[in-house]
Design an enzyme around this catalytic site. Structure first.
Site, mmCIF file in Angstrom:
data_model
loop_
_atom_site.group_PDB
_atom_site.id
_atom_site.type_symbol
_atom_site.label_atom_id
_atom_site.label_comp_id
_atom_site.label_asym_id
_atom_site.label_seq_id
_atom_site.Cartn_x
_atom_site.Cartn_y
_atom_site.Cartn_z
ATOM 1 N N THR A 31 19.215 83.872 86.922
ATOM 2 C CA THR A 31 18.606 82.620 86.458
ATOM 3 C C THR A 31 17.115 82.568 86.710
ATOM 4 O O THR A 31 16.427 81.692 86.170
ATOM 5 C CB THR A 31 19.263 81.418 87.167
ATOM 6 O OG1 THR A 31 19.029 81.518 88.579
ATOM 7 C CG2 THR A 31 20.758 81.374 86.889
ATOM 8 N N CYS A 51 16.226 78.951 95.664
ATOM 9 C CA CYS A 51 16.776 77.741 96.270
ATOM 10 C C CYS A 51 16.656 77.796 97.785
ATOM 11 O O CYS A 51 16.419 78.846 98.376
ATOM 12 C CB CYS A 51 18.263 77.581 95.920
ATOM 13 S SG CYS A 51 18.643 77.601 94.165
ATOM 14 N N CYS A 74 21.477 74.511 99.042
ATOM 15 C CA CYS A 74 21.503 74.013 97.661
ATOM 16 C C CYS A 74 22.924 73.594 97.274
ATOM 17 O O CYS A 74 23.894 74.328 97.514
ATOM 18 C CB CYS A 74 21.011 75.094 96.705
ATOM 19 S SG CYS A 74 20.908 74.525 94.979
ATOM 20 N N ARG A 92 11.261 80.608 89.919
ATOM 21 C CA ARG A 92 10.786 79.230 89.940
ATOM 22 C C ARG A 92 11.687 78.375 90.822
ATOM 23 O O ARG A 92 12.855 78.704 91.051
ATOM 24 C CB ARG A 92 10.716 78.646 88.533
ATOM 25 C CG ARG A 92 12.030 78.569 87.789
ATOM 26 C CD ARG A 92 11.854 77.921 86.429
ATOM 27 N NE ARG A 92 13.080 77.910 85.642
ATOM 28 C CZ ARG A 92 14.054 77.025 85.777
ATOM 29 N NH1 ARG A 92 13.951 76.072 86.703
ATOM 30 N NH2 ARG A 92 15.128 77.079 85.026
ATOM 31 N N CYS A 138 14.169 75.621 92.257
ATOM 32 C CA CYS A 138 15.350 74.906 91.788
ATOM 33 C C CYS A 138 15.035 73.417 91.661
ATOM 34 O O CYS A 138 14.407 72.829 92.542
ATOM 35 C CB CYS A 138 16.498 75.107 92.774
ATOM 36 S SG CYS A 138 17.982 74.142 92.428
ATOM 37 N N CYS A 170 17.653 71.334 94.513
ATOM 38 C CA CYS A 170 17.474 71.316 95.974
ATOM 39 C C CYS A 170 16.021 71.262 96.421
ATOM 40 O O CYS A 170 15.740 71.106 97.609
ATOM 41 C CB CYS A 170 18.158 72.527 96.604
ATOM 42 S SG CYS A 170 17.372 74.129 96.242
ATOM 43 N N ASP A 218 4.763 66.755 137.355
ATOM 44 C CA ASP A 218 4.829 65.380 136.879
ATOM 45 C C ASP A 218 5.788 64.556 137.743
ATOM 46 O O ASP A 218 6.875 65.023 138.109
ATOM 47 C CB ASP A 218 5.307 65.380 135.419
ATOM 48 C CG ASP A 218 5.415 63.979 134.855
ATOM 49 O OD1 ASP A 218 4.381 63.433 134.454
ATOM 50 O OD2 ASP A 218 6.537 63.444 134.825
#
Length: 494
Positions: A30, A34, A38, A63, A65, A68, A439
Site C-alpha cells: 500500500t 503506520c 494502528c 506516506r 496512514c 492512526c 532532599d
C-alpha cells in the site's frame, strides 16, 4: 528496536500502543506507514518493513496512514533517556534548531562537525537532520491545516517551509493528500482565519498518573507566570520568535492543550517544550517494571503507576528558581520568585486568565542589584554567580546540552551543593537518573519505608533503581502529605 523484527511483528499484531513512537511499520503493497497500534487489520508479515522514525519511512517513499496518524504518535522515549550525541541532536531538532539555525547550527551546538552529526543521526534514525526537520514541519503544517482556517500561504510560513511549492509537495508526499484535501477531510468547524488559540491533543503512553505531575506544577506555581485555573495548569512561554501562553489539562487518554502564540513559527517548539514539561514521551511500563523489582517501592508503584517527572519549559528559569528555593519552604520560594518576576519579568497580556509576565531571562537579571533581594547574602552570591554563568555560557543548560558536563559546571559555582545540582539535573536537564538523596522529603520517606537515611547509604541503596532514580524520587515524595502530590482540591480529573 526496529531491527528486532520478531518483537516488532508481535507488537503490530497485538496493536500494542506501548510501542508507538519506538518504531514505524510500513506496508510495501500500500506504500503506507503506520504506528504499531494502528486499528486496521495487520498486514501480512511478508509485506511489513520497520523503520526507526517517521522521517525514515517518508524517505523510503511511504506516506502516513490516515487512520492512526503515525506522525502524531508520542516521541521515542530514547531521546529523553539518553545523553549521547544522537539523543541530544533529537532534542534540539524537536525544539526547532535545524529550522532556525540549519544543520551547521545543530552541529555547532553539539560540538561536532556537520558530517559527524549527519552520519551518526542517519545511522540510528534512518534519516538525516534535514529529513527529520522536514517531517516535523509536515506535522506542524497538518495541525494548522486541520485546526485553523488560516490561508495556506500563512501556514507555509508558520510551519517553516521556504516556499508554497515545497509546502504543497511535502504535504502531498507525507499524507497522500493536497493541503486543501487534508483540510476538507478534517472534522469539526468554527475555525478562525486568525486563530488566537490553538486547541491540540498531546498523546502519551499509558498509564499516566497526573497527581504529582500537575500537583507539583500547581503547588510551586509562580504568580504571574503560572496558575491553576479551571482544572488546568497555565503558564507563559518564552519562545524563539516571541512568547505564548499555554493551558494543559489532563484527560483520560491525552493532555488537552490550548496554545496562544504571538508568532505561529513557534508552534513546533512550544509543543515540544510542553511535552518535555510533562514528560509525555516517557515509557512508564519500563520505568514501573524496573522500580517494582525493589520490594520497598513495588507497593508504591502499584498504587500509582505511570508517575512522571515534572520538568520545565525553560531550563535557565528553573535553575534560578532552584537557587531561590534553597533551604526555604515552597511558599517562600514562590514569594521570592514572584518578586523577581514583578521587578524584572517581561509584561504580557493574557485574555483567558491572570498571567502577567514572562519569567526574566538570564540577560534580564544581569544587572540585578543584590541589595534588592530579601535573602541571605550567601544566597545572593549564589544567584548572581549563576546568572553570570548563564549569560556568559559558562553553564549550558540547553535542551541539547551534555548532562554530565552541566553537573560539573554547576558544582563549580558558589553555593551549588548536591541538592541544587541534582534538582536542576532532574527537572531542567531531564536526566531520568538524577537523584536528590539529600532532599528532606526523600529522607523522611526513606525513614518511613525503612530505607537508609544517610545520603551515602541511601545513594548506594538507590543503585537498584537505576536508570530511573528521578522517578523513584516522585514515588518517595508521594508518601508525604504535601500539595505537590495532589491536584488542587475540587479539580480532580477523570
Amino acid at each position: 528496536m526496529h531491527e528486532e523484527t520478531e518483537r516488532c511483528i508481535r507488537a503490530v499484531q497485538a496493536k500494542d500502543d506501548r510501542f508507538d513512537g519506538w518504531f514505524f511499520t510500513a506496508v510495501v503493497t500500500t506504500r503506507i506507514y503506520c504506528r504499531p497500534s494502528c486499528p486496521v487489520v495487520p498486514p501480512k508479515v511478508a509485506n511489513m518493513r520497520f523503520y526507526p522514525s517517521a522521517a525514515a519511512a517518508q524517505a523510503a517513499g511511504f506516506r502516513a496512514c490516515k487512520r492512526c496518524r503515525p506522525d502524531a504518535s508520542p516521541g521515542s522515549p530514547q531521546w529523553n533517556e539518553r545523553a549521547d550525541m544522537v539523543a541530544r541532536a533529537m532534542r534540539l531538532i524537536a525544539d526547532g534548531v535545524v529550522d532556525r539555525e540549519g544543520v551547521q547550527g545543530l552541529a555547532t551546538r553539539l560540538g561536532y562537525s556537520v558530517r559527524q552529526v549527519e552520519r551518526q543521526v542517519s545511522a540510528e534514525l534512518g534519516a538525516g537532520p534535514l529529513a527529520l526537520a522536514r517531517a516535523q514541519r509536515a506535522e506542524t503544517a497538518r495541525l494548522l491545516i486541520e485546526t485553523t482556517a488560516m490561508p495556506m500561504g500563512d501556514i507555509t510560513h508558520a510551519a517553516g517551509f521556504s516556499s508554497i511549492r515545497t509546502f504543497n509537495e511535502t504535504v502531498r508526499a507525507v499524507f497522500g493528500l493536497t493541503p486543501s484535501e487534508l483540510r476538507s477531510r478534517a472534522r469539526g468547524g468554527g475555525r478562525d482565519k486568525s486563530p488566537s488559540v490553538l486547541a491540540l491533543r498531546l498523546p502519551f503512553r499509558r498509564p499516566l498518573c497526573p497527581d504529582n505531575l500537575f500537583g507539583h506544577l500547581a503547588a510551586t506555581a509562580v504568580p504571574g507566570v503560572e496558575e491553576w485555573r479551571d482544572g488546568a495548569y497555565r503558564r507563559t512561554l518564552r519562545l524563539p520568535h516571541g512568547h505564548g501562553v499555554v493551558s494543559l489539562r489532563p484527560e483520560a487518554d491525552h493532555i488537552a492543550c490550548r496554545l496562544s502564540l504571538t508568532d505561529l513559527r513557534d508552534l513546533a517548539a512550544a509543543i515540544s517544550r510542553c511535552r518535555w514539561l510533562l514528560d509525555l514521551d516517557a515509557d512508564p511500563v519500563a520505568v514501573d517494571e524496573q522500580l517494582s523489582t525493589d520490594p520497598m517501592l513495588a507497593q508504591l508503584v502499584a498504587a500509582a503507576p505511570g508517575r512522571r517527572v515534572p520538568r520545565t519549559t525553560d531550563p535557565d528559569e528553573f535553575a534560578v528558581r532552584a537557587v531561590l528555593g534553597q533551604q526555604v519552604s515552597t511558599a517562600a520560594a514562590r514569594t521570592h520568585a514572584a518578586r523577581l518576576v514583578l521587578a524584572h519579568g517581561t509584561p504580557i497580556e493574557d485574555r483567558e486568565g491572570e498571567l502577567t509576565h514572562l519569567f526574566p531571562a538570564a540577560d534580564d537579571l544581569a544587572a540585578l542589584d543584590p541589595e534588592t533581594l530579601a535573602m541571605p547574602k550567601s544566597r545572593r552570591t549564589t544567584l548572581l554567580g549563576l546568572v553570570a554563568a548563564l549569560v556568559s555560557g559558562e553553564v549550558d543548560l540547553t535542551v541539547g546540552g551534555d548532562w554530565d558536563r552541566a553537573r560539573v559546571q554547576l558544582a563549580a559555582l558558589p553555593g551549588f551543593g548536591p541538592w541544587t545540582v541534582e534538582s536542576v539535573a532532574m527537572r531542567a536537564l531531564g536526566d531520568p537518573d538524577a537523584f536528590v538523596g539529600t532532599d528532606l522529603g526523600v529522607k523522611i520517606a526513606a525513614e518511613t519505608l525503612g530505607l537508609p537515611t544517610q545520603p551515602s547509604a541511601l545513594r548506594e541503596r538507590a543503585d537498584a533503581w537505576r536508570p530511573w532514580r528521578a522517578y523513584a524520587v516522585q514515588h518517595l515524595w508521594a508518601t508525604g502529605d504535601h500539595p505537590i502530590n495532589r491536584i488542587p482540591a475540587g479539580e480532580e480529573t477523570a
